[in-house]
Write an enzyme that holds these catalytic residues in place. Structure first.
Site, short mmCIF file in Angstrom:
data_model
loop_
_atom_site.label_atom_id
_atom_site.label_comp_id
_atom_site.label_asym_id
_atom_site.label_seq_id
_atom_site.Cartn_x
_atom_site.Cartn_y
_atom_site.Cartn_z
CG ASN A 34 -2.65 0.86 22.76
OD1 ASN A 34 -2.28 0.27 21.73
ND2 ASN A 34 -2.44 2.15 22.94
CB SER A 127 14.50 3.38 13.90
OG SER A 127 14.42 3.70 12.55
CB THR A 129 14.90 6.84 11.62
OG1 THR A 129 14.53 8.13 11.18
CG2 THR A 129 14.56 6.71 13.08
CE1 TYR A 152 8.68 5.63 15.13
CE2 TYR A 152 10.24 6.04 13.36
CZ TYR A 152 9.68 5.18 14.28
OH TYR A 152 10.13 3.89 14.37
CE LYS A 156 11.08 3.98 17.51
NZ LYS A 156 10.53 3.06 18.48
P1 NAD Z 1 3.19 -1.87 14.91
O1 NAD Z 1 2.38 -0.62 14.91
O2 NAD Z 1 2.74 -2.98 14.05
O3 NAD Z 1 3.32 -2.42 16.40
C1 NAD Z 1 3.31 -1.59 17.52
C2 NAD Z 1 2.28 -2.14 18.50
O4 NAD Z 1 2.28 -1.33 19.66
C3 NAD Z 1 0.87 -2.11 17.94
O5 NAD Z 1 0.28 -3.39 18.11
C4 NAD Z 1 0.14 -1.06 18.77
O6 NAD Z 1 -1.22 -1.38 18.96
C5 NAD Z 1 0.94 -1.08 20.05
N1 NAD Z 1 0.96 0.17 20.81
C6 NAD Z 1 1.24 1.43 20.35
N2 NAD Z 1 1.18 2.30 21.38
C7 NAD Z 1 0.88 1.58 22.49
C8 NAD Z 1 0.70 1.91 23.85
N3 NAD Z 1 0.78 3.17 24.29
N4 NAD Z 1 0.41 0.92 24.71
C9 NAD Z 1 0.28 -0.35 24.32
N5 NAD Z 1 0.43 -0.73 23.03
C10 NAD Z 1 0.75 0.23 22.13
O7 NAD Z 1 4.69 -1.44 14.57
P2 NAD Z 1 5.96 -2.34 14.25
O8 NAD Z 1 6.33 -2.10 12.84
O9 NAD Z 1 5.78 -3.71 14.72
O10 NAD Z 1 7.05 -1.60 15.13
C11 NAD Z 1 7.41 -2.04 16.41
C12 NAD Z 1 8.49 -1.14 16.97
O11 NAD Z 1 9.61 -1.15 16.09
C13 NAD Z 1 8.07 0.32 17.11
O12 NAD Z 1 8.67 0.83 18.29
C14 NAD Z 1 8.66 0.96 15.90
O13 NAD Z 1 8.91 2.33 16.10
C15 NAD Z 1 9.95 0.18 15.75
N6 NAD Z 1 10.51 0.20 14.40
C16 NAD Z 1 9.72 -0.18 13.35
C17 NAD Z 1 10.24 -0.16 12.06
C18 NAD Z 1 9.39 -0.51 10.88
O14 NAD Z 1 9.72 -0.10 9.77
N7 NAD Z 1 8.31 -1.26 11.05
C19 NAD Z 1 11.58 0.22 11.86
C20 NAD Z 1 12.35 0.58 12.95
C21 NAD Z 1 11.81 0.57 14.23
C1 WQD Z 2 11.55 2.98 1.43
C2 WQD Z 2 11.91 3.54 0.06
C3 WQD Z 2 10.82 5.60 -0.49
C4 WQD Z 2 6.76 4.09 -0.73
C5 WQD Z 2 10.62 4.39 7.15
C6 WQD Z 2 10.89 5.27 8.33
C7 WQD Z 2 12.01 4.72 9.14
C8 WQD Z 2 11.77 3.26 9.50
C9 WQD Z 2 11.37 2.46 8.33
C10 WQD Z 2 10.82 3.12 11.67
C11 WQD Z 2 12.12 5.05 0.08
C12 WQD Z 2 10.41 4.50 -1.44
C13 WQD Z 2 8.13 4.18 -0.57
C14 WQD Z 2 6.22 4.25 -2.04
C15 WQD Z 2 8.44 4.56 -2.90
N1 WQD Z 2 10.71 3.12 10.43
N2 WQD Z 2 8.95 4.42 -1.63
N3 WQD Z 2 7.09 4.47 -3.07
O1 WQD Z 2 11.35 5.78 4.41
O2 WQD Z 2 13.16 3.99 4.39
O3 WQD Z 2 11.80 4.31 6.38
O4 WQD Z 2 10.30 3.09 7.62
O5 WQD Z 2 11.71 3.43 12.39
O6 WQD Z 2 12.13 5.50 10.26
O7 WQD Z 2 11.25 6.57 7.85
O8 WQD Z 2 10.76 3.30 4.40
O9 WQD Z 2 9.18 1.92 3.15
O10 WQD Z 2 8.63 4.36 3.52
O11 WQD Z 2 10.46 3.74 1.96
O12 WQD Z 2 9.16 4.77 -3.87
O13 WQD Z 2 5.02 4.22 -2.23
O14 WQD Z 2 10.82 3.31 -0.83
O15 WQD Z 2 11.01 6.80 -1.20
O16 WQD Z 2 13.16 5.35 -0.79
P1 WQD Z 2 11.81 4.45 4.83
P2 WQD Z 2 9.65 3.31 3.28
#
Ligand code: NAD
Ligand code: WQD
Length: 344
Positions: A34, A127, A129, A152, A156
């Site tokens: 979207n 994740s 998380t 969030y 998950k």
């Molecule tokens: P991102 O925001 O770059 O990508 C998510 C995409 O989904 C975006 O392009 C957004 O426009 C789209 N989107 C959101 N809601 C939508 C909806 N209702 N319908 C259609 N499109 C929608 O995020 P990302 O970092 O690429 O993460 C992708 C997935 O991986 C997510 O589920 C996120 O929770 C998970 N994840 C990310 C991380 C991280 O640190 N980046 C870590 C663990 C898990």
């Molecule tokens: C990493 C480390 C901060 C910013 C998050 C979500 C997790 C997963 C990944 C999706 C931490 C430190 C950060 C800054 C800093 N996402 N930091 N200065 O918190 O491990 O995970 O993203 O599922 O669910 O919680 O990632 O990149 O925010 O932080 O010192 O300006 O860097 O304290 O120790 P995090 P992060």
């Protein structure tokens, strides 16, 4: 041409890299996004890298009728990789209903349509998380799920449960839950990468924006943790390596190799790197000096977590390959490219 795969969130950070790898491996891709956190021109970049333009439908996964029409239009979708979700931890605390509605509703809609269109399986973006602060490190998939630190994180955990419950009910589908650790870096072409909205909350985008002068100073949140240098430890996984894990997961699923109808894998490097190590690694890899200061801890941060990725290594035959220096250089090259394009 191999099977047709629906990639939700396919113009996002991890999704876009995964579409490239899927197309490189011969799969046909249909993207649904979207554009709430990405841009349509990502489709051009995907085409530029892989030489193939994926089908793209601008659609919200909360729109059940719209999704139904996509499955009807692209007959024969075999599997889904479900990235689409809202992902900002802090925002989820401010707007919990938005997160519960988007992240739960989108998955439920997809699951509901899978049997109708004979879609065999779903790979879900979970994740690390879900582990919170693990009692044992490196953390394995068997570690207990801790109470979520944020709405969030809770989405998950609930999404994993929804998938398990649906499969247990006899729904004719399979699932692979990939628990990502901390994805960082960008495509080596610098045509794809992470495009944070507003002030980045995650470490690496904040770091590269500081290095290029958009932010004045990087704050290191705490140096008084019980770790060797006092800063937090994470498992930073290269985004292209992470993308490749999805390709092997899809292969396993569609070749009927799953041992269980729901399988779960940690997707990480197996190596813990501290925040200060990452900063110094960036300086060494790029030759760019970083302005940073130690400040107090950030509420809700986990002290240390890194993956035991053995199951993914053995069962999927997947392993993180890229070293952290190359990964940090790719993040920097992406930041430079954004400036060149006048974006950030
Ligand atoms: P991102 O925001 O770059 O990508 C998510 C995409 O989904 C975006 O392009 C957004 O426009 C789209 N989107 C959101 N809601 C939508 C909806 N209702 N319908 C259609 N499109 C929608 O995020 P990302 O970092 O690429 O993460 C992708 C997935 O991986 C997510 O589920 C996120 O929770 C998970 N994840 C990310 C991380 C991280 O640190 N980046 C870590 C663990 C898990
Ligand atoms: C990493 C480390 C901060 C910013 C998050 C979500 C997790 C997963 C990944 C999706 C931490 C430190 C950060 C800054 C800093 N996402 N930091 N200065 O918190 O491990 O995970 O993203 O599922 O669910 O919680 O990632 O990149 O925010 O932080 O010192 O300006 O860097 O304290 O120790 P995090 P992060």
């Amino acid at each position: 041409m191999k099977e047709k795969i629906l990639v939700t969130g396919g113009t996002g950070y991890i999704g876009s890299h995964t579409v490239v790898e899927l197309q490189n491996a011969g799969y046909e891709v249909v993207i649904v996004d979207n554009l709430s956190n990405s841009n349509a021109d990502v489709v051009d970049s995907i085409e530029q890298i892989s030489g193939i333009r994926p089908a793209f439908e601008k659609l919200d996964c909360l729109n059940l009728a719209g999704l139904d029409a996509v499955f009807a239009k692209y007959q024969g979708i075999k599997a889904i990789i479900h990235f689409a979700a809202s992902k900002a931890v802090g925002e989820s605390v401010q707007k919990p209903l938005l997160y519960y509605r988007n992240n739960l509703g989108s998955l439920i809609n997809l699951l509901e349509l899978m049997p109708k269109y004979g879609v065999e399986g779903i790979v879900f973006s979970s994740s690390c998380t879900v582990y919170g602060q693990p009692d044992q490190l490196p953390v394995t998939e068997e570690a207990p799920i801790k109470k979520a630190e944020s709405p969030y994180g809770n989405t998950k955990q609930i999404n994993e449960e929804i998938i398990r419950d649906y499969v247990a009910s006899g729904a004719p589908i399979q699932a692979i839950l990939l628990r990502y650790f901390n994805p960082i870096g960008a495509h080596p072409s610098a045509l794809l990468g992470e495009l944070p909205n507003g002030v980045p909350q995650n470490l690496v985008p904040y770091l590269t924006q500081t290095a290029i002068g958009i932010r004045e100073k990087l704050s290191v949140f705490g140096d008084d943790y019980n770790t060797p240098d006092g800063s937090c430890i994470r498992d930073f996984i290269n985004v292209v390596d992470l993308a490749k894990a999805h390709v092997v997961a899809i292969g396993r699923m569609l070749e009927g190799k799953q041992a269980d109808k729901v399988e779960v894998f940690n997707i990480g490097t197996g190596r813990g790197v501290s925040v200060l190590e990452l900063i110094h690694g960036f300086e060494e890899a790029t030759g760019v000096k970083l302005n940073y200061q130690i400040v107090g801890r950030r509420a809700g941060d986990i002290e240390q977590v890194w993956a035991n990725p053995e199951r993914a290594n053995k069962v999927l035959g997947w392993k993180a390959e890229t070293n952290i220096e190359d990964t940090l250089r790719s993040a920097w090259n992406w930041q430079l490219k954004l400036r060149e394009r006048g974006i950030q």
